[in-house]
Write a protein that holds these residues in place. Structure first.
Motif, PDB file in Angstrom:
ATOM      1  N   UNK A  30       0.823  -1.196   0.000  1.00  0.00           N
ATOM      2  CA  UNK A  30       0.000   0.000   0.000  1.00  0.00           C
ATOM      3  C   UNK A  30       0.865   1.257   0.000  1.00  0.00           C
ATOM      4  N   UNK A  31       0.265   2.391  -0.366  1.00  0.00           N
ATOM      5  CA  UNK A  31       0.975   3.657  -0.281  1.00  0.00           C
ATOM      6  C   UNK A  31       1.106   4.077   1.173  1.00  0.00           C
ATOM      7  N   UNK A  32       2.201   4.770   1.463  1.00  0.00           N
ATOM      8  CA  UNK A  32       2.487   5.118   2.844  1.00  0.00           C
ATOM      9  C   UNK A  32       1.405   5.993   3.460  1.00  0.00           C
ATOM     10  N   UNK A  33       0.720   6.807   2.662  1.00  0.00           N
ATOM     11  CA  UNK A  33      -0.214   7.763   3.243  1.00  0.00           C
ATOM     12  C   UNK A  33      -1.501   7.145   3.764  1.00  0.00           C
ATOM     13  N   UNK A  34      -1.656   5.829   3.635  1.00  0.00           N
ATOM     14  CA  UNK A  34      -2.865   5.219   4.195  1.00  0.00           C
ATOM     15  C   UNK A  34      -2.589   4.606   5.553  1.00  0.00           C
TER      16      UNK A  34
ATOM     17  N   UNK B  85      12.932  -2.819  17.730  1.00  0.00           N
ATOM     18  CA  UNK B  85      11.483  -2.637  17.526  1.00  0.00           C
ATOM     19  C   UNK B  85      11.197  -1.162  17.286  1.00  0.00           C
ATOM     20  N   UNK B  86      10.337  -0.874  16.268  1.00  0.00           N
ATOM     21  CA  UNK B  86      10.028   0.517  15.930  1.00  0.00           C
ATOM     22  C   UNK B  86       8.530   0.774  15.798  1.00  0.00           C
ATOM     23  N   UNK B  87       7.715   0.027  16.533  1.00  0.00           N
ATOM     24  CA  UNK B  87       6.312   0.343  16.650  1.00  0.00           C
ATOM     25  C   UNK B  87       5.422  -0.281  15.583  1.00  0.00           C
ATOM     26  N   UNK B  88       4.113   0.002  15.715  1.00  0.00           N
ATOM     27  CA  UNK B  88       3.076  -0.483  14.805  1.00  0.00           C
ATOM     28  C   UNK B  88       2.425   0.706  14.097  1.00  0.00           C
ATOM     29  N   UNK B  89       1.800   0.416  12.964  1.00  0.00           N
ATOM     30  CA  UNK B  89       0.938   1.380  12.273  1.00  0.00           C
ATOM     31  C   UNK B  89      -0.391   0.702  11.990  1.00  0.00           C
ATOM     32  N   UNK B  90      -1.440   1.520  11.804  1.00  0.00           N
ATOM     33  CA  UNK B  90      -2.753   0.976  11.463  1.00  0.00           C
ATOM     34  C   UNK B  90      -3.237   1.675  10.198  1.00  0.00           C
ATOM     35  N   UNK B  91      -3.819   0.916   9.293  1.00  0.00           N
ATOM     36  CA  UNK B  91      -4.336   1.492   8.060  1.00  0.00           C
ATOM     37  C   UNK B  91      -5.671   2.191   8.344  1.00  0.00           C
ATOM     38  N   UNK B  92      -5.812   3.426   7.852  1.00  0.00           N
ATOM     39  CA  UNK B  92      -6.998   4.222   8.185  1.00  0.00           C
ATOM     40  C   UNK B  92      -7.903   4.469   6.984  1.00  0.00           C
TER      41      UNK B  92
ATOM     42  N   UNK C 158     -12.904  13.939  10.975  1.00  0.00           N
ATOM     43  CA  UNK C 158     -12.073  13.614   9.814  1.00  0.00           C
ATOM     44  C   UNK C 158     -12.372  12.204   9.360  1.00  0.00           C
ATOM     45  N   UNK C 159     -11.992  11.897   8.111  1.00  0.00           N
ATOM     46  CA  UNK C 159     -12.216  10.569   7.553  1.00  0.00           C
ATOM     47  C   UNK C 159     -11.485   9.504   8.365  1.00  0.00           C
ATOM     48  N   UNK C 160     -10.256   9.849   8.811  1.00  0.00           N
ATOM     49  CA  UNK C 160      -9.467   8.886   9.578  1.00  0.00           C
ATOM     50  C   UNK C 160     -10.138   8.577  10.911  1.00  0.00           C
ATOM     51  N   UNK C 161     -10.636   9.637  11.590  1.00  0.00           N
ATOM     52  CA  UNK C 161     -11.292   9.398  12.871  1.00  0.00           C
ATOM     53  C   UNK C 161     -12.554   8.576  12.682  1.00  0.00           C
ATOM     54  N   UNK C 162     -13.315   8.889  11.618  1.00  0.00           N
ATOM     55  CA  UNK C 162     -14.547   8.147  11.335  1.00  0.00           C
ATOM     56  C   UNK C 162     -14.235   6.677  11.060  1.00  0.00           C
ATOM     57  N   UNK C 163     -13.151   6.420  10.299  1.00  0.00           N
ATOM     58  CA  UNK C 163     -12.754   5.044   9.978  1.00  0.00           C
ATOM     59  C   UNK C 163     -12.422   4.281  11.263  1.00  0.00           C
ATOM     60  N   UNK C 164     -11.655   4.889  12.150  1.00  0.00           N
ATOM     61  CA  UNK C 164     -11.237   4.222  13.390  1.00  0.00           C
ATOM     62  C   UNK C 164     -12.428   3.972  14.313  1.00  0.00           C
ATOM     63  N   UNK C 165     -13.330   4.946  14.401  1.00  0.00           N
ATOM     64  CA  UNK C 165     -14.505   4.766  15.257  1.00  0.00           C
ATOM     65  C   UNK C 165     -15.377   3.622  14.758  1.00  0.00           C
TER      66      UNK C 165
END
Length: 842
Positions: free
Chosen positions: A84-88, A673-680, A822-829
């Motif tokens: 995926x692209x990094x911005x997601x 270890x350098x953490x986790x990311x979540x796709x939004x 925001x779209x990201x907050x809506x996606x996570x909720x």
């Protein structure tokens, strides 16, 4: 408690005995009083409230322990394949993202005994008849009262009851006066025995009050005597209990003593009946009641010794201490060391500059288990170390030292007499009365060939000063040991050989023998629960073999004096929950010993990627490997938030007897270890990031590091619930993996770098398209790397970190990572609400 009764024999000889006398040696004054703290040479340690037992031992020259939950199927995207692209993507909480290696956040009151109202223990002065009555009536042959006289011992105590006939009373009075003369000259030590615990009475009466209840093996000092209406002998004694001085009465049958002058006194006055006083009225006499007090696992060895030496008496020292906890305590703070010459399984890490090692738990158990000392030689580690003029002869000391540096072929330096004469004279001086055998054996144990600077008299800055007993000679280098020991000698005024020997003898006598640590065993393993010093503290030596070694020397000394069959009292500890049989020496050990770098505190050791629980001892971490096949050990460092920030690596080698662990500093922080990311946006996904130093990677690819060269690295992933049953290792069951560097299964070379930050390449593992029913499922991730050395592959692993996409979403929302609406907050909720709806909010 049944009353034991014994008629005193020899009354017909009273008139003759009244004429007997015991010589009174001149009392010599003690040398300077000790301050109660000591830090002894390797093996000989601090006491009191100072740092516990930190010196080094001494032997030889003064040199210096689910059930399985079904694996959820991962979506079609494979770990390690970034699509995926990094911005997601968005990183998890800041404190867990982009953490760089090295970013470490350092993270007895004495119980009151019974006593008669208004009376003090041991100071019973009552009127009228009874055991402490004040008047003695003299009765004529016709039975008429003809006179009255006071029958008072020390402090106004009576020695006989008011109903005793005059002739017997006079005889007891004479005996008591002679006994108090002896007691004034020196301490007459005895041990309470034949009962697991005994109430020291405030009066010579089984129904009297209790001054204190002591355990079997407690040391008392005999002060005076009392004979009751039944002609039973009681002794007025003084004792120390948890730092308190207490007096009271104990029947003779419950006391064991080897003091030769006291035993002579008993024989002279017809009071020596210990061989026949074991049975109650009408009961069958037990064969060896002293042995019967011990657990079954002690008895066979004790019986063999008793049959060969009938005069030996064995006193059960009831410690009340748990065996396993006692072993654990003795393994802490460098209390237990072993010399470098011992077997590999007995050594667990270097203590100093090469002479001493920390003792392994197995080695400690062997030498600490009292049952292993129940032999002809070993038993003398349980002997009381007071002076016995019958056995402690000058000739025996001379013979013992003949082939040592303390030979009698020439005078001791700076004196006109021999070492043997000095030991003998010092040991038998009034006010000290310590075994000269013990003094000679201890110095030989400490000094070996006699070449140590501690006894040369020529060490720069300390010329003329000596420290034969290595008192306060502590440290982890030879220089520290010598200078600390000689500094103490100078402070104490131990100028010259004789002053140093006398000062050391005073130190041992005042601070150990007279404080309940009156055996070689107790000087090393202080397990006296009610002594002046708390158990496991105030230990003279660190060398776990010293009591056994010195015991053999003591046996040779007694053989030279032809005194092996004399009356000896051996105080032998018994612990709670001991193993059924004596501890034995193993033929090999699979313990792995790691010296932890600064800042490491976690006690989990990963052997070839599998977790094992270790035990922290000082700066070492000890872990038992399941076999001799482990090749690597790794310990991770965590910051205050529990985030892994460091990785220490050791290579392991097993020689069939013991492991050798070699730290690999060139591989430190190999994987980070350098953490986790979540796709939004789009399909839900979770991404895990691992880092490797660009510089270190370059070395591993080209010249190698300590022979190791890079072959492959990537990421492992598995359902975290499965880790309870399956190890998370490369090729393991229920474990998936993806390659970021190296040849994949199709033979294609992979070298994927996601990003470079602060000189570290980061590679990732990605799970996308997770169904809602897996949102709350925790997945465990860890990086791995395959190195090759001499044609052998070695796999090392980064730390395991587990997350669920549900928890990551909640974390980001709680931190306010995205603007409201925001779209990201809506996606996570929606992700959170969908998961809660499916699980009913659980």
């Amino acid at each position: 408690m049944g009353r034991y009764r014994k008629r005193i024999c020899g009354i017909l000889f009273a008139a003759a005995l009244l004429c007997g006398s015991i010589m009174q040696p001149v009392t010599a004054g003690m040398s300077g009083e000790m301050d109660g703290t000591e830090g002894l040479f390797p093996g000989y340690v601090q006491s009191g409230d100072v740092q516990e037992d930190e010196a080094a031992p001494e032997s030889g020259d003064a040199q210096k322990e689910n059930a399985e939950s079904d694996e959820e199927q991962v979506s079609s995207t494979q770990p390690g394949q970034f699509q995926e692209n990094e911005n997601v993507w968005t990183d998890e909480a800041a404190e867990e993202g982009d953490v760089q290696p090295g970013g470490v956040q350092e993270n007895g009151t004495q119980p009151e005994g019974e006593q008669t109202e208004g009376m003090q223990p041991g100071n019973m002065q009552t009127e009228g008849s009874g055991p402490t009555g004040g008047k003695l009536e003299t009765v004529s042959e016709e039975g008429n009262v003809t006179a009255q006289k006071e029958s008072l011992g020390q402090d106004g105590r009576t020695r006989v009851s008011t109903s005793m006939d005059a002739e017997t009373a006079e005889w007891v009075e004479a005996a008591g006066e002679a006994l108090t003369v002896l007691a004034a000259e020196r301490e007459i030590m005895a041990l309470v025995y034949l009962s697991d615990e005994y109430p020291v009475r405030t009066s010579p009466d089984y129904e009297g009050g209790t001054a204190v209840t002591v355990l079997s093996g407690h040391t008392v000092n005999i002060l005076d005597v009392y004979v009751d209406d039944n002609m039973e002998i009681w002794y007025y004694v003084g004792l120390e209990y948890k730092g308190q001085e207490i007096q009271g009465y104990v029947p003779r049958m419950y006391l064991a003593s080897s003091d030769s002058r006291f035993l002579e006194w008993e024989e002279m006055y017809g009071m020596n009946f210990q061989d026949s006083a074991y049975a109650t009225d009408g009961e069958e006499k037990a064969a060896y009641p002293d042995i019967d007090q011990f657990p079954e696992s002690y008895r066979q060895a004790l019986l063999a010794l008793k049959q060969k030496h009938p005069n030996w008496r064995f006193v059960k020292m009831n410690t009340g201490l748990d065996w396993d906890n006692s072993v654990y305590q003795q393994l802490q703070n460098g209390k237990s060391l072993i010399e470098y010459t011992q077997e590999e399984w007995a050594k667990e890490g270097l203590y100093d500059d090469g002479q001493w090692y920390y003792a392994s738990e197995a080695a400690l158990e062997v030498y600490m288990d009292p049952r292993n000392g129940l032999t002809e030689n070993g038993i003398f580690q349980f002997e009381q170390l007071t002076y016995n003029e019958e056995c402690h002869t000058l000739e025996a000391v001379t013979a013992f030292l003949r082939n040592t540096f303390m030979t009698d072929s020439k005078p001791a330096p700076g004196t006109n007499t021999t070492y043997a004469q000095l030991f003998w004279d010092i040991g038998r001086e009034e006010g000290r009365k310590v075994s000269p055998f013990h003094l000679a054996a201890r110095v030989l144990q400490e000094q070996g060939k006699g070449t140590s600077p501690l006894i040369s008299g020529t060490y720069k800055g300390y010329e003329g000063y000596y420290n034969f007993f290595n008192i306060k000679a502590s440290g982890t280098t030879s220089q520290q040991i010598y200078e600390n020991g000689l500094k103490y000698a100078k402070e104490q005024g131990w100028y010259g050989v004789e002053n140093a020997l006398r000062g050391g003898a005073d130190f041992i006598s005042a601070n150990y023998i007279k404080k309940g640590q009156d055996t070689l065993y107790l000087q090393k393993f202080n397990v006296n629960p009610n002594g002046t010093y708390a158990p496991y503290t105030h230990q003279y030596m660190q060398n776990i073999m010293a009591p056994t070694s010195e015991a053999s020397s003591m046996k040779r000394l007694y053989e030279s004096a032809s005194a092996v069959d004399s009356t000896f009292v051996f105080k032998i500890p018994v612990y709670e929950n001991m193993p059924e049989a004596p501890c034995t020496k193993p033929s090999a050990s699979t313990n792995v010993v790691l010296k932890l770098p600064s800042g490491y505190s976690d006690t989990t050791v990963w052997l070839d990627g599998v977790a094992y629980q270790g035990e922290r001892r000082d700066s070492r971490l000890i872990v038992e490997a399941p076999d001799g096949k482990a090749g690597t050990a790794v310990v991770y460092q965590y910051n205050a938030s529990g985030v892994p920030v460091g990785m220490a690596v050791w290579s392991l080698r097993y020689n069939g007897v013991a492991y050798t662990a070699t730290e690999e500093p060139g591989l430190a922080d190999l994987l980070t270890y350098h953490g986790f990311s979540i796709r939004v946006t789009g399909k839900t996904g979770i991404r895990f990031k691992t880092g490797i130093s660009a510089e270190l990677r370059g070395k591993l690819i080209s010249a190698g590091v300590n022979g190791y060269k890079l072959k492959e690295y990537g990421t492992l992933v598995m359902n975290n619930a499965n880790r309870a049953q399956y190890p998370m290792i490369r090729g393991g069951a229920k474990v998936a993996g993806g390659i970021s560097y190296g040849m994949d299964s199709s033979g294609n070379m992979q070298d994927v770098v996601f990003e470079t930050v602060d000189g570290r390449y980061r590679y990732t593992s990605v799970l996308v398209g997770l169904p809602v029913e897996q949102y709350k499922t925790e997945y465990a991730f860890r990086g791995y790397i395959v190195l090759e050395k001499d044609g052998v592959e070695t796999t090392l692993y980064g730390p395991v970190v587990a997350r669920s996409i549900y928890n990551l979403a909640q974390q980001l929302l709680s931190q306010g990572s995205y603007p409201a609406g925001s779209a990201a907050e809506t996606f996570l909720k929606k992700l959170v609400s969908d998961a809660d709806a499916l699980s009913g909010g659980n």
